[in-house]
Design an enzyme around this catalytic site. Structure first.
Site: not given
Ligand SMILES: Cc1cc2nc3c(=O)[nH]c(=O)nc-3n(C[C@H](O)[C@H](O)[C@H](O)COP(=O)(O)OP(=O)(O)OC[C@H]3O[C@@H](n4cnc5c(N)ncnc54)[C@H](O)[C@@H]3O)c2cc1C
Length: 566
Positions: A425-427, A432
């Site tokens: 999650y969060e990319g 990243q």
């Protein structure tokens, strides 16, 4: 063994390794002296040890459930959340003019790390609120700020982040949630969002959703997306929760871990929302929240790694098997290798995250573009390496336990199951790494170059006292510099196939730098010996990773889809 927040270790890193003194020397953070920060960390550590850590197991065994459309949280979570809110820990970095403590991000990152080690599932709730506060503070109207920020900062209300839809995961631009202007300054939001963490909770008065949606004239893709604030209860004239908004939790996901955190399928059915930021500029506003949350998620990985390490260390000091001088398995060379690797990796990942926090603070306090570029460069590394460290350390923790690691009642498996999602999650970590080799090298590698200059200068200074370690770090930085130059000569699209090994190699070299700094401060102590272990046994991995980068993406892309088919 019960979790103990690593307050002395974090204080050591802030003082000797990541240059926190520069933050305390700015006017903006002049009150956040090292002594004050130490006292804050000690207080937060007490909350983690005494209130949050005892909830971790219950959150796993009795996860959140949906009852008649309302989320019922795990036993003890409501009391735990109240303690977090009453202590002012929801958002320590939030602006003082709205009731926050205004502490530096480096300190907030340390607290997120400790809270995640204590109970990741519960910590995720305030982490999302922190991101929402940051996004509203930067992009919302004064009226929205005045109404929402004090409630979010006090913890009376909580915040969520609604991006994902079934067809729009990593590709946020594919979302189809609609926002229709009503002509009275509000918008009707309609659509379905999935995987929404803490989409509802029974321990807050209101849940405020930040929702990405498209206005009728919004272009396709990310350029046509706008951001809306959509509360569960519409505030009445006095700013208290009034009538229910037209939204609901349809169901909760059944997950491999993190059971204490309700992951909701949300339905917005003409729900009333307010625009945050300019129309069609939602991605920029959401990025404020996501950048904040990326560092926070990196800290989550590190926190769980710390908890898994402490747990494995305690077992290794109790379990008797075979003959060792110590009497327990910690005397076996391979068990010691596993524990040393876990500890050394935590040191590297935590230092990177704290250094990213320091760079954010320096950028905010001085307005200097160099610091902002440093923070931007370190953010994807802090997120991806912090969370990979979480998974790797928790996985090794299971191994230290032997067969008991595979048996749920030992608790070793929970760390691994819980932390695994942080790499997603969060990319995702792949995204990243693409950000690192793409956007973060768009300055022709200047931010990377300045960081490498500093690493080499530190290694030069260390030559007198620690010549062999200094030489290894200097050489590694030089190889990274050469490979970065090679990467910069490639079109961005050709960098993506080697983005992950590049990010991992950069983290290895940064980790070595921070270990060297720790060794300079504590040459004869445990930090000096841990640095020697990392630099001689783990840093060499950067060579293989950078060789993979230099091999380029051609061997990978030459493998056709048909070649991969079985
Ligand atoms: C427990 C949990 C909590 C969550 N909480 C929230 C939340 O609170 N709010 C929210 O909005 N979302 C949340 N999410 C969603 C999460 O952010 C997404 O799952 C994540 O962004 C990946 O999207 P996806 O699942 O659709 O995977 P996909 O996008 O389908 O990705 C599948 C694979 O393809 C790769 N991939 C996709 N696109 C590319 C590309 N362009 N280049 C290279 N590789 C690519 C990915 O790296 C991944 O390996 C949560 C998810 C989970 C599991």
């Amino acid at each position: 063994m019960a979790y103990r927040a690593p307050v002395p270790e974090i204080a050591f890193l802030l003082e000797h390794v990541v240059g926190y003194d520069a933050v305390a020397a700015t006017d903006r953070f002049a009150e956040a002296t090292p002594d004050m920060v130490q006292a804050v960390l000690a207080e937060a550590g007490k909350l983690c040890d005494e209130v949050m850590a005892p909830l971790n197991r219950a959150g796993d065994l009795r996860g959140a459930v949906l009852e008649n459309g309302v989320v019922r949280t795990s036993p003890g979570f409501a009391e735990g959340y109240r303690a977090i809110a009453e202590g002012g820990w929801v958002a320590v970095a939030a602006p003082p003019e709205h009731g926050g403590m205004g502490l530096p991000m480096a300190v907030a990152t340390a607290i997120n790390d400790m809270m995640s080690g204590a109970c990741l599932a519960l910590q995720l709730n305030p982490l999302l609120t922190q991101g929402q506060i940051d996004a509203l503070d930067h992009h919302a109207s004064d009226d929205l700020k005045a109404l929402y920020l004090p409630k979010l900062i006090s913890g009376a209300w909580s915040g969520t982040m609604n991006l994902t839809e079934p067809q729009a995961g990593s590709d946020v631009g594919a979302l189809s949630t609609r926002a229709e202007p009503r002509g009275d300054g509000t918008y009707a939001i309609t659509g379905q969002k999935i995987y929404i963490s803490w989409g509802d909770a029974d321990f807050v008065e209101n849940v405020c959703h930040l929702v990405l949606a498209r206005l009728p004239d919004g272009a396709p893709g990310t350029k046509g997306i706008s951001l809306f604030l959509v509360p569960k209860y519409l505030p009445d004239a006095a700013g208290n929760p009034g009538i229910a908004n037209d939204l609901k939790v349809l169901s909760l996901e059944h997950k491999m871990g993190l059971h204490g955190s309700p992951t909701c399928v949300m339905s917005f059915e003409g729900a009333t929302g307010w625009l945050v930021g300019a129309p069609h500029d939602g991605m920029r506003a959401m990025f404020t929240m996501m950048n904040n949350a990326r560092l926070g998620v990196g800290a989550e990985g590190i926190g769980v790694a710390e908890a898994a390490y402490q747990h494995a260390l305690a077992y290794a000091q109790e379990r008797r098997q075979g003959r060792t001088t110590e009497g327990t398995i910690i005397g076996h060379a391979d068990v010691r290798r596993m524990l040393a690797r876990m500890r050394a990796e935590i040191h590297a990942a935590r230092s990177i995250a704290l250094a990213c926090g320091v760079a954010l603070d320096m950028a905010r306090a001085t307005g200097a573009a160099d610091w902002a570029a440093r923070a931007a460069f370190l953010t994807p590394i802090a997120k991806a390496f912090g969370t990979e460290t979480g998974s790797a350390v928790a996985e090794t923790g299971v191994q230290v336990f032997g067969g008991m690691g595979f048996i749920e009642e030992s608790g070793a498996a929970q760390f691994y199951r819980d932390v695994r999602v942080t790499a997603i999650y969060e990319g995702t970590n792949g995204i990243q790494a693409m950000d690192l080799v793409g956007r973060k090298l768009m300055d022709h590698g200047e931010a990377a170059g300045r960081l490498l200059d500093e690493i080499e200068a530190c290694a030069e200074d260390a030559r007198a006292s620690l010549p062999d370690l200094a030489e290894a770090v200097w050489q590694a930085a030089e190889t990274l510099r050469e490979t970065t130059d090679t990467l910069l000569r490639l079109p961005v699209a050709d960098r993506y196939g080697v983005a992950v090994p590049y990010l991992r190699a950069t983290a290895r070299v940064l980790g070595a730098h921070f270990h060297l700094r720790a060794a300079l401060a504590d040459p004869e102590g445990a930090h000096g010996r841990l640095a020697r272990f990392y630099i001689t046994r783990m840093l060499p991995e950067h060579g293989a990773l950078l060789a993979e980068v230099r091999a380029g993406d051609a061997p990978l892309m030459a493998l056709s889809v048909a070649d991969l088919a079985v």
